[in-house]
Design an enzyme around this catalytic site. Structure first.
Site, mmCIF file in Angstrom:
data_model
loop_
_atom_site.group_PDB
_atom_site.id
_atom_site.type_symbol
_atom_site.label_atom_id
_atom_site.label_comp_id
_atom_site.label_asym_id
_atom_site.label_seq_id
_atom_site.Cartn_x
_atom_site.Cartn_y
_atom_site.Cartn_z
ATOM 1 N N ASN A 208 3.709 -2.606 -7.810
ATOM 2 C CA ASN A 208 5.137 -2.737 -8.108
ATOM 3 C C ASN A 208 5.292 -3.142 -9.571
ATOM 4 O O ASN A 208 4.311 -3.340 -10.276
ATOM 5 C CB ASN A 208 5.802 -3.732 -7.148
ATOM 6 C CG ASN A 208 5.201 -5.116 -7.263
ATOM 7 O OD1 ASN A 208 5.313 -5.754 -8.293
ATOM 8 N ND2 ASN A 208 4.530 -5.563 -6.205
ATOM 9 N N LYS A 286 -13.062 8.847 -3.360
ATOM 10 C CA LYS A 286 -11.823 9.415 -3.882
ATOM 11 C C LYS A 286 -11.318 10.533 -2.958
ATOM 12 O O LYS A 286 -12.079 11.427 -2.585
ATOM 13 C CB LYS A 286 -12.082 9.965 -5.283
ATOM 14 C CG LYS A 286 -10.828 10.413 -5.983
ATOM 15 C CD LYS A 286 -11.140 10.961 -7.356
ATOM 16 C CE LYS A 286 -9.905 11.642 -7.917
ATOM 17 N NZ LYS A 286 -10.217 12.503 -9.040
ATOM 18 N N ILE A 306 2.387 -14.809 2.861
ATOM 19 C CA ILE A 306 1.724 -16.025 2.366
ATOM 20 C C ILE A 306 2.709 -17.197 2.363
ATOM 21 O O ILE A 306 2.400 -18.298 2.817
ATOM 22 C CB ILE A 306 1.143 -15.792 0.953
ATOM 23 C CG1 ILE A 306 0.363 -14.472 0.911
ATOM 24 C CG2 ILE A 306 0.221 -16.945 0.547
ATOM 25 C CD1 ILE A 306 -0.007 -14.003 -0.479
ATOM 26 N N PHE A 323 10.711 -16.936 -3.891
ATOM 27 C CA PHE A 323 11.616 -16.138 -4.707
ATOM 28 C C PHE A 323 12.160 -15.011 -3.829
ATOM 29 O O PHE A 323 11.490 -14.583 -2.888
ATOM 30 C CB PHE A 323 10.885 -15.530 -5.911
ATOM 31 C CG PHE A 323 10.801 -16.465 -7.095
ATOM 32 C CD1 PHE A 323 9.993 -17.593 -7.043
ATOM 33 C CD2 PHE A 323 11.516 -16.206 -8.257
ATOM 34 C CE1 PHE A 323 9.907 -18.463 -8.130
ATOM 35 C CE2 PHE A 323 11.442 -17.068 -9.350
ATOM 36 C CZ PHE A 323 10.632 -18.190 -9.286
ATOM 37 N N LYS A 337 16.231 -15.245 4.034
ATOM 38 C CA LYS A 337 14.826 -15.517 3.714
ATOM 39 C C LYS A 337 14.525 -17.012 3.766
ATOM 40 O O LYS A 337 13.462 -17.427 4.231
ATOM 41 C CB LYS A 337 14.482 -14.986 2.315
ATOM 42 C CG LYS A 337 13.890 -13.599 2.377
ATOM 43 C CD LYS A 337 13.570 -12.989 1.045
ATOM 44 C CE LYS A 337 13.571 -11.474 1.241
ATOM 45 N NZ LYS A 337 13.462 -10.725 0.030
HETATM 46 N N1 CTP Z 1 5.882 -13.334 -0.133
HETATM 47 C C1 CTP Z 1 4.619 -13.752 0.186
HETATM 48 N N2 CTP Z 1 3.793 -12.929 0.901
HETATM 49 C C2 CTP Z 1 4.210 -11.705 1.287
HETATM 50 C C3 CTP Z 1 5.514 -11.259 0.957
HETATM 51 C C4 CTP Z 1 6.313 -12.110 0.233
HETATM 52 O O1 CTP Z 1 4.226 -14.867 -0.173
HETATM 53 N N3 CTP Z 1 3.393 -10.925 1.976
HETATM 54 C C5 CTP Z 1 6.762 -14.258 -0.875
HETATM 55 C C6 CTP Z 1 7.125 -13.796 -2.274
HETATM 56 O O2 CTP Z 1 6.204 -14.292 -3.231
HETATM 57 C C7 CTP Z 1 8.505 -14.394 -2.452
HETATM 58 C C8 CTP Z 1 9.082 -14.384 -1.063
HETATM 59 O O3 CTP Z 1 7.973 -14.297 -0.165
HETATM 60 O O4 CTP Z 1 8.452 -15.738 -2.860
HETATM 61 C C9 CTP Z 1 10.019 -13.261 -0.798
HETATM 62 O O5 CTP Z 1 9.392 -12.039 -1.114
HETATM 63 P P1 CTP Z 1 10.160 -10.665 -0.914
HETATM 64 O O6 CTP Z 1 9.236 -9.548 -1.203
HETATM 65 O O7 CTP Z 1 11.468 -10.742 -1.643
HETATM 66 O O8 CTP Z 1 10.490 -10.795 0.635
HETATM 67 P P2 CTP Z 1 9.917 -10.109 1.873
HETATM 68 O O9 CTP Z 1 9.567 -11.154 2.858
HETATM 69 O O10 CTP Z 1 8.844 -9.173 1.512
HETATM 70 O O11 CTP Z 1 11.191 -9.360 2.427
HETATM 71 P P3 CTP Z 1 11.777 -7.918 2.072
HETATM 72 O O12 CTP Z 1 10.631 -7.092 1.548
HETATM 73 O O13 CTP Z 1 12.318 -7.465 3.353
HETATM 74 O O14 CTP Z 1 12.845 -8.145 1.039
#
Ligand code: CTP
Length: 397
Positions: A208, A286, A306, A323, A337
């Site tokens: 990303n 590959k 996490i 975040f 969230k």
């Molecule tokens: N996060 C994490 N581990 C993951 C996914 C997310 O620790 N596998 C943490 C990110 O570092 C951030 C928070 O969760 O602090 C929210 O991440 P985000 O990607 O916005 O949320 P998601 O739970 O993935 O929800 P969605 O993709 O549906 O927006």
């Protein structure tokens, strides 16, 4: 950051002295002023001219150099510094320090100082393991001397084992820790940052656009308030913060493992843009085109969350911050969230392409807590970091 800090670097005679040149560069990059003292033996390994050019300062060499004594005596020299660093610290100099001997400039100012001392031992493995050295090391630890290393590894003499001097970046980290001051002194904070890369095959991955800029800025601000930071980062585009314990990972699974390994902590901040899914069985070789014009569908499975797992873990830090990077319905998603992840705060930001926030230098965040939402105006990521660090310090003290 070491802005305005004065470091007196004693370089003793050992082959590892060459690493001290890199250490000088790193300390100065962080804003420290470095003055150096060379023992007579050190001059066999690095020249006073090189050290003087790198520090931008006069190099002190002989105890009885009358000019230096008139200019700045050993007492003054040892007291003008915020921290004395000995790198490399040889078995001989460690012995002198432990025994209270003062027979040259380096050992004399180490006796005369009233400032903290950090040493980076470097010697042959047998010398390190010798009972005399171990006795001296125990004495110095009891005297409150800070240590960086030694590390285990191959030595210049061809032997293997403990005794290798820490790398320059590790000593620089130890310097920051020894000098840390402020409301967060003594607090350990784990921060995740950057993107994760999820492999498809050995040459392709899913990623990303996270640059790691906000997590890095936050680490710097927290260290500026005295915190010791473990920085678990995916492959970010901005360099990791100097002075933090940096753990570099690639995948969400590795980040998960590194975060739990870094606990316990007083706070954990999850600024990483973790990939939600990974390819179930990434190909070991590959993936080639097969002439059909199609690719076999990839199967995905969800990565561990996490943030959610740490929030409900027995070793949960007292303050857990997540975040939420959203493109629509920012507050609604962020509130959901906060509840779903079980963390204490969510730092929400709108990452729609037109905001230029993802990968950019500015951010506009809203802090959500059980008490409600607090929207900060748009500002640089460094300013956001400072505001957040100040609030974290308030919450932890
Ligand atoms: N996060 C994490 N581990 C993951 C996914 C997310 O620790 N596998 C943490 C990110 O570092 C951030 C928070 O969760 O602090 C929210 O991440 P985000 O990607 O916005 O949320 P998601 O739970 O993935 O929800 P969605 O993709 O549906 O927006």
């Amino acid at each position: 950051m070491l802005a305005g800090k004065k470091i007196l670097l004693v370089i003793a005679g050992g082959i590892a002295a060459f690493k001290s040149l890199d250490l000088i560069r790193r300390l100065r990059e962080q804003g420290a002023e470095v003055t150096s003292v060379l023992t007579a033996a050190a001059e066999e390994f690095v020249t006073p001219l090189t050290v003087s050019v790198l520090t931008g300062n006069k190099v002190y060499r002989e105890l009885f150099d009358l000019t230096d004594e008139r200019e700045m005596g050993h007492i003054e020299l040892s007291r003008a510094a915020d921290l004395l660093v000995v790198a490399p610290a040889t078995a001989n100099l460690i012995g002198k320090m432990a025994g209270g001997l003062a027979d040259d400039l380096a050992s004399t100012l180490l006796m005369a100082t009233d400032k903290p001392v950090l040493i980076a031992p470097a010697m042959n493995v047998r010398m390190w393991l010798h009972p005399a050295t171990q006795r001296n090391v125990a004495q110095l630890r009891a005297d409150g001397v800070h240590f960086s290393g030694p590390a285990e590894g191959e030595m210049a003499c061809g032997e293997y084992g403990p005794g290798r001097m820490s790398e320059a970046h590790e000593i620089a980290e130890a310097v920051s820790e020894a000098l840390a001051d402020g409301p967060l002194k003594g607090k350990h904070i784990v921060i995740t940052s950057g993107p994760t890369h999820e492999p498809i095959d050995p040459v392709r991955y899913i990623a990303n656009r996270s640059s790691g800029a906000q997590g890095t800025a936050l680490a710097r601000s927290l260290m500026g308030l005295g915190a010791s930071v473990t920085f678990v980062t995916g492959p970010a585009t901005v360099p990791p913060p100097q002075g933090a314990k940096v753990v570099q990972v690639e995948t969400a699974a590795q980040m998960h493992e590194a975060v739990f390994k870094a606990l316990p902590a007083d706070a954990a901040i999850f600024a990483a843009a973790v990939a939600d899914w990974r390819v179930v069985a990434a190909s070991g070789s590959k993936i080639k085109k097969d002439g059909t014009g199609k690719i076999a569908p990839l199967n995905f499975t969800e990565n561990p969350d996490i943030l959610a797992e740490v929030s409900s873990a027995p070793q949960r830090p007292g303050l857990v911050i997540g975040f939420a990077a959203e493109t629509d319905d920012l507050l609604k998603h962020a509130e959901a969230k906060l509840a779903r992840k079980g963390c204490d705060w969510i730092i929400a930001n709108d990452v729609s392409p037109e905001t230029g926030i993802m990968g950019g230098s500015e951010n506009a965040v809203t802090i959500l807590t059980a008490a409600g939402a607090d929207a900060l105006p748009r500002m640089s990521k460094d300013q956001v970091a400072q505001q957040l660090a100040a609030r974290i310090a308030e919450a932890l003290t």
